[in-house]
Design a protein around this motif. Sequence first.
Motif, PDB file in Angstrom:
ATOM      1  N   PRO A   1      80.090  81.282  66.857  1.00  0.00           N
ATOM      2  CA  PRO A   1      78.998  82.016  67.679  1.00  0.00           C
ATOM      3  C   PRO A   1      78.718  81.573  69.131  1.00  0.00           C
ATOM      4  O   PRO A   1      78.786  82.445  70.087  1.00  0.00           O
ATOM      5  CB  PRO A   1      77.794  81.829  66.976  1.00  0.00           C
TER       6      PRO A   1
ATOM      7  N   GLU B   1      81.969  95.420  71.317  1.00  0.00           N
ATOM      8  CA  GLU B   1      81.478  94.618  70.440  1.00  0.00           C
ATOM      9  C   GLU B   1      82.036  93.442  70.448  1.00  0.00           C
ATOM     10  O   GLU B   1      83.161  93.222  70.874  1.00  0.00           O
ATOM     11  CB  GLU B   1      81.272  95.222  68.936  1.00  0.00           C
ATOM     12  N   PRO B   2      81.461  92.242  69.866  1.00  0.00           N
ATOM     13  CA  PRO B   2      82.292  90.967  69.474  1.00  0.00           C
ATOM     14  C   PRO B   2      83.248  91.068  68.704  1.00  0.00           C
ATOM     15  O   PRO B   2      83.411  92.173  67.777  1.00  0.00           O
ATOM     16  CB  PRO B   2      80.922  90.149  69.003  1.00  0.00           C
TER      17      PRO B   2
ATOM     18  N   TYR C   1      84.867  90.999  71.758  1.00  0.00           N
ATOM     19  CA  TYR C   1      84.964  91.607  72.907  1.00  0.00           C
ATOM     20  C   TYR C   1      86.490  91.764  73.447  1.00  0.00           C
ATOM     21  O   TYR C   1      86.855  91.262  74.603  1.00  0.00           O
ATOM     22  CB  TYR C   1      84.154  90.804  74.108  1.00  0.00           C
TER      23      TYR C   1
ATOM     24  N   ARG D   1      74.172  91.627  71.857  1.00  0.00           N
ATOM     25  CA  ARG D   1      75.516  91.215  71.529  1.00  0.00           C
ATOM     26  C   ARG D   1      76.479  92.416  72.237  1.00  0.00           C
ATOM     27  O   ARG D   1      77.679  91.935  72.271  1.00  0.00           O
ATOM     28  CB  ARG D   1      75.766  90.769  70.192  1.00  0.00           C
ATOM     29  N   THR D   2      76.103  93.417  72.213  1.00  0.00           N
ATOM     30  CA  THR D   2      76.900  94.727  72.670  1.00  0.00           C
ATOM     31  C   THR D   2      76.823  94.795  73.963  1.00  0.00           C
ATOM     32  O   THR D   2      75.699  95.021  74.737  1.00  0.00           O
ATOM     33  CB  THR D   2      76.532  96.099  71.794  1.00  0.00           C
TER      34      THR D   2
ATOM     35  N   LEU E   1      70.040  92.048  69.603  1.00  0.00           N
ATOM     36  CA  LEU E   1      70.463  90.418  69.795  1.00  0.00           C
ATOM     37  C   LEU E   1      71.171  90.469  71.316  1.00  0.00           C
ATOM     38  O   LEU E   1      71.774  89.349  71.790  1.00  0.00           O
ATOM     39  CB  LEU E   1      71.348  89.757  68.896  1.00  0.00           C
TER      40      LEU E   1
ATOM     41  N   GLU F   1      73.598  94.756  78.573  1.00  0.00           N
ATOM     42  CA  GLU F   1      73.737  94.176  77.406  1.00  0.00           C
ATOM     43  C   GLU F   1      72.641  95.157  76.328  1.00  0.00           C
ATOM     44  O   GLU F   1      71.802  95.806  76.918  1.00  0.00           O
ATOM     45  CB  GLU F   1      73.007  92.910  77.057  1.00  0.00           C
TER      46      GLU F   1
ATOM     47  N   LYS G   1      81.445  86.791  75.691  1.00  0.00           N
ATOM     48  CA  LYS G   1      80.694  87.965  76.406  1.00  0.00           C
ATOM     49  C   LYS G   1      80.162  87.695  77.623  1.00  0.00           C
ATOM     50  O   LYS G   1      80.457  88.297  78.417  1.00  0.00           O
ATOM     51  CB  LYS G   1      79.450  88.166  75.278  1.00  0.00           C
TER      52      LYS G   1
ATOM     53  N   GLU H   1      79.503  83.986  72.403  1.00  0.00           N
ATOM     54  CA  GLU H   1      78.745  84.261  73.535  1.00  0.00           C
ATOM     55  C   GLU H   1      79.353  83.864  74.814  1.00  0.00           C
ATOM     56  O   GLU H   1      78.971  84.495  75.805  1.00  0.00           O
ATOM     57  CB  GLU H   1      77.211  83.304  73.146  1.00  0.00           C
TER      58      GLU H   1
ATOM     59  N   SER I   1      87.738  87.837  65.100  1.00  0.00           N
ATOM     60  CA  SER I   1      86.192  87.608  64.972  1.00  0.00           C
ATOM     61  C   SER I   1      86.303  86.277  63.964  1.00  0.00           C
ATOM     62  O   SER I   1      85.243  85.332  64.095  1.00  0.00           O
ATOM     63  CB  SER I   1      85.420  88.708  64.230  1.00  0.00           C
TER      64      SER I   1
END
Length: 167
Positions: A96, A136-137, A139, A125-126, A123, A119, A103, A100, A91
């Motif tokens: 960011p 989760e990020p 990914y 994000r998951t 946000l 999704e 993802k 994205e 991470s």
Amino acid sequence: MNDWQRKSPLDWETYVNKLVKVVAVEKHEYEGWVLTVDPVSATIVLATFPEDKKRSISFVMGHAVQEVEILQEGDSDMKQHLARILAPEESQAYSPEEVEKRKNALKTWLETNHIPVGEQGELGRTLSVAGLLTIEPPYGPEQCSSANEIILSRVQALLQGYLDQQR
């Protein structure tokens, strides 16, 4: 129960990101930067940075703590350095925008391979795979979570293959 164990998590939080000297039972002394304090056992997690070695993480069990003395406040650089110790390595490497992009690329790949994906979260994000697994990020296989171990291991293997292809 000793005085240290009687403190509240808010009291312990005041020690985080500070250089401390801990006196434990049998006059053992430990010095280091407080990463965190376990709220259940009152165990102190200390980080030290010896000049000739890599960093060292040590644990002083809460029941053994007799005294904690703050030696130095951590500046913003030290706080960031300590935060990076506990952050997952992957991470740290992605902005960011890159997260994205990862993802969206993974979602497109899963859809192309007829794997139902959506999704979730505020946000978005998951990623949710078939409602049985989340990613989760950032990914990767380590960020997969599922109660079904068979699905978890299969999707992790697929994801690892996908990431190996991308490299």
